[in-house]
Design a protein around this motif. Structure first.
Motif, PDB file in Angstrom:
ATOM      1  N   HIS A  73      20.370  40.357  10.201  1.00 30.43           N
ATOM      2  CA  HIS A  73      21.495  39.552   9.722  1.00 30.43           C
ATOM      3  C   HIS A  73      21.064  38.624   8.593  1.00 30.43           C
ATOM      4  O   HIS A  73      21.787  38.441   7.615  1.00 30.43           O
ATOM      5  CB  HIS A  73      22.105  38.731  10.854  1.00 30.43           C
ATOM      6  CG  HIS A  73      22.741  39.550  11.922  1.00 30.43           C
ATOM      7  ND1 HIS A  73      23.527  40.646  11.660  1.00 30.43           N
ATOM      8  CD2 HIS A  73      22.712  39.432  13.262  1.00 30.43           C
ATOM      9  CE1 HIS A  73      23.948  41.166  12.797  1.00 30.43           C
ATOM     10  NE2 HIS A  73      23.455  40.448  13.785  1.00 30.43           N
ATOM     11  N   SER A  76      20.646  40.715   5.501  1.00 37.30           N
ATOM     12  CA  SER A  76      21.959  41.092   4.975  1.00 37.30           C
ATOM     13  C   SER A  76      22.595  39.927   4.225  1.00 37.30           C
ATOM     14  O   SER A  76      23.243  40.119   3.190  1.00 37.30           O
ATOM     15  CB  SER A  76      22.888  41.528   6.106  1.00 37.30           C
ATOM     16  OG  SER A  76      22.460  42.727   6.669  1.00 37.30           O
ATOM     17  N   THR A  77      22.398  38.725   4.732  1.00 38.02           N
ATOM     18  CA  THR A  77      22.917  37.533   4.048  1.00 38.02           C
ATOM     19  C   THR A  77      22.241  37.355   2.698  1.00 38.02           C
ATOM     20  O   THR A  77      22.907  37.086   1.693  1.00 38.02           O
ATOM     21  CB  THR A  77      22.708  36.282   4.924  1.00 38.02           C
ATOM     22  OG1 THR A  77      23.333  36.494   6.193  1.00 38.02           O
ATOM     23  CG2 THR A  77      23.281  35.049   4.267  1.00 38.02           C
ATOM     24  N   LEU A 109      27.810  42.469   5.990  1.00 37.38           N
ATOM     25  CA  LEU A 109      27.449  41.165   6.541  1.00 37.38           C
ATOM     26  C   LEU A 109      28.438  40.747   7.629  1.00 37.38           C
ATOM     27  O   LEU A 109      28.040  40.367   8.738  1.00 37.38           O
ATOM     28  CB  LEU A 109      27.413  40.125   5.422  1.00 37.38           C
ATOM     29  CG  LEU A 109      27.096  38.696   5.824  1.00 37.38           C
ATOM     30  CD1 LEU A 109      25.680  38.602   6.372  1.00 37.38           C
ATOM     31  CD2 LEU A 109      27.265  37.776   4.630  1.00 37.38           C
TER      32      LEU A 109
END
Length: 127
Positions: A73, A76-77, A109
């Protein structure tokens, strides 16, 4: 989603061998259909297709629950922020192809966080 980001930057940096013009409108495939119509695929469309395939696998990765999912995560950010900053700052990134890739990174995201939150709610047991 980092792979389409890198490929896009390689092309706009000129490392892919394009000289002048819009490299995203270069035809890479042309197929004559049974109807007599011609279906063609440009480089930009192929990159969007690759982005969709990578986004599918990213969403599949977000369904697993482990300590590595937090790092996924976070990455992805970072990828989405890199897309957004480049879209706003770099003139070569002001194209529809790059915008659609950026939207795919945003969907990746949001889907990753949504799937993780939903699956975490199911992991909680009371009693």
């Amino acid at each position: 989603m980092i792979v389409p980001f890198i490929l896009y930057n390689l092309v706009i940096a000129g490392l892919a061998g394009f000289s002048g013009g819009d490299p995203w409108s270069s035809q890479i495939l042309s197929v004559t259909m049974l109807s007599g119509g011609v279906w063609r695929m440009d480089l930009g469309e192929a990159l969007i297709l690759a982005g969709l395939v990578f986004m599918f696998f990213e969403i599949l990765k977000s369904t697993r629950t482990s300590n590595a999912s937090v790092i996924d995560h976070l990455l992805s950010t970072f990828v989405f922020v890199a897309f957004l900053v480049e879209f706003l700052v770099v003139s070569g990134a002001a194209t529809s192809v790059f915008f659609l890739l950026m939207v795919m990174a945003a969907v990746d995201l949001m889907a990753g966080f949504s799937v993780s939150i939903r699956s975490a709610g199911r992991d909680v047991s009371i009693g």
